[in-house]
Design an enzyme around this catalytic site. Structure first.
Site, PDB file in Angstrom:
ATOM      1  N   GLY A 225       0.777  -1.232   0.000  1.00 24.50           N
ATOM      2  CA  GLY A 225       0.000   0.000   0.000  1.00 24.50           C
ATOM      3  C   GLY A 225       0.808   1.281   0.000  1.00 24.50           C
TER       4      GLY A 225
ATOM      5  N   ASN B 288       1.347   3.073  -2.608  1.00 25.64           N
ATOM      6  CA  ASN B 288       0.574   4.004  -3.451  1.00 25.64           C
ATOM      7  C   ASN B 288      -0.615   4.558  -2.672  1.00 25.64           C
ATOM      8  OD1 ASN B 288       1.542   4.290  -6.385  1.00 25.64           O
ATOM      9  ND2 ASN B 288       1.831   2.105  -5.946  1.00 25.64           N
TER      10      ASN B 288
ATOM     11  N   ARG C 148     -15.789 -18.123  -7.390  1.00 30.21           N
ATOM     12  CA  ARG C 148     -15.433 -16.806  -7.934  1.00 30.21           C
ATOM     13  C   ARG C 148     -16.653 -15.889  -8.025  1.00 30.21           C
ATOM     14  NH1 ARG C 148     -10.490 -15.314  -7.087  1.00 30.21           N
ATOM     15  NH2 ARG C 148     -10.132 -13.463  -8.317  1.00 30.21           N
TER      16      ARG C 148
ATOM     17  N   LEU D   2     -11.099  -7.858 -12.227  1.00 27.40           N
ATOM     18  CA  LEU D   2     -12.389  -7.308 -11.816  1.00 27.40           C
ATOM     19  C   LEU D   2     -13.545  -8.008 -12.515  1.00 27.40           C
ATOM     20  CD1 LEU D   2     -11.863  -3.437 -11.788  1.00 27.40           C
ATOM     21  CD2 LEU D   2     -11.444  -5.066  -9.963  1.00 27.40           C
TER      22      LEU D   2
ATOM     23  N   ASN E  87      -6.156   2.574 -12.794  1.00 27.49           N
ATOM     24  CA  ASN E  87      -5.136   1.630 -12.325  1.00 27.49           C
ATOM     25  C   ASN E  87      -3.763   2.247 -12.543  1.00 27.49           C
ATOM     26  OD1 ASN E  87      -4.063  -0.992 -11.519  1.00 27.49           O
ATOM     27  ND2 ASN E  87      -3.488  -1.267 -13.661  1.00 27.49           N
TER      28      ASN E  87
ATOM     29  N   HIS F 212       0.128   1.280 -13.369  1.00 28.13           N
ATOM     30  CA  HIS F 212       0.963   0.182 -13.851  1.00 28.13           C
ATOM     31  C   HIS F 212       2.417   0.660 -13.909  1.00 28.13           C
ATOM     32  CE1 HIS F 212       1.926  -3.568 -15.815  1.00 28.13           C
ATOM     33  NE2 HIS F 212       2.711  -2.877 -16.621  1.00 28.13           N
TER      34      HIS F 212
ATOM     35  N   GLY G 101      -9.893  -5.412 -20.907  1.00 30.96           N
ATOM     36  CA  GLY G 101      -8.601  -6.061 -21.134  1.00 30.96           C
ATOM     37  C   GLY G 101      -7.650  -5.873 -19.954  1.00 30.96           C
TER      38      GLY G 101
END
Ligand code: GRF
Length: 207
Positions: free
Chosen positions: A12, A14, A66, A94, A108, A110, A149
């Protein structure tokens, strides 16, 4: 006020950068309403608690399959009525329903310059291992909207970081975090809260 939730799986750092930006008065129009972890005992949960942010763990281990996990995750997200969902090292694919419901409202981070070293299998240290193996001189970080994606959604912002001789994946990972990730993520939240980010035909414009 932009209601922001942050999804985490690990240390964590970020998340901490977002918490620090909020404490420093840089996120005036954003409220950090909930932190969600899929891992029990993730240090990110402690960071949230210390900052007085409600934290919730939704672990796949507590559900028979799931589908049940996805349902619980979506419920935990929806309860918080977010305007923005930040994936800050969230190692969960997700549910499709969540992506379509929150189109262009999930971001997000990356740790590379997309489209390099991204997609399936590129997460954590693997990204930096691949960058070093390829011998790139510049890497960096990218914040993007999340679509169906893996790392394919509209790119919001990128920042380059130099690779240096003698770098190990760990050293490079740390430099990318310090010089790019911890700066970009709060900055994008600030821009979104200020209504400055627009998406048109899959491309992001900052006004
Ligand atoms: C970061 O490198 C981020 O780019 C990636 O996962 C890592 C999370 O680190 N998606 P932390 O949990 O924020 O410290």
């Amino acid at each position: 006020m932009l209601r922001v939730i942050i999804c985490v799986s690990g240390g964590g750092t970020n998340l901490q950068a977002i918490i620090d930006a909020k404490a420093a008065g840089k996120l005036e129009n954003a409220e950090l309403v909930r932190v969600i972890s899929n891992k029990k005992g993730a240090y990110a949960l402690e960071r949230a608690e210390k900052a007085g942010i409600e934290s919730v763990c939704v672990s796949p281990k507590d559900f028979p399959d799931r589908e049940a996990f996805h349902e619980a995750l979506l419920k935990t997200v929806e309860e918080a009525a977010p305007d923005l969902i930040v994936l800050a090292g969230f190692l969960v694919v997700l549910p499709k329903e969540m992506i379509s419901r929150y189109r262009n409202r999930i971001i997000n981070i990356h740790p590379s310059l997309i489209p390099s070293f991204c997609g399936n299998g590129y997460y954590g240290l693997k990204v930096h291992e691949a960058a070093l193996a390829r011998g790139v001189k510049v890497t960096g970080a990218t914040v993007h909207f999340v679509d169906e994606g893996t790392d394919t959604g509209p790119i919001i912002i990128q920042k380059p970081v130099a690779v240096q001789e003698g770098d190990t994946p760990e050293i490079l990972q740390r430099r990318v975090m310090e010089e790019a990730e911890w700066i970009l993520l709060p900055e994008v939240i600030r821009l979104i809260a200020a209504g400055r980010i627009h998406v048109t035909e899959g491309r992001v414009y900052i006004k």
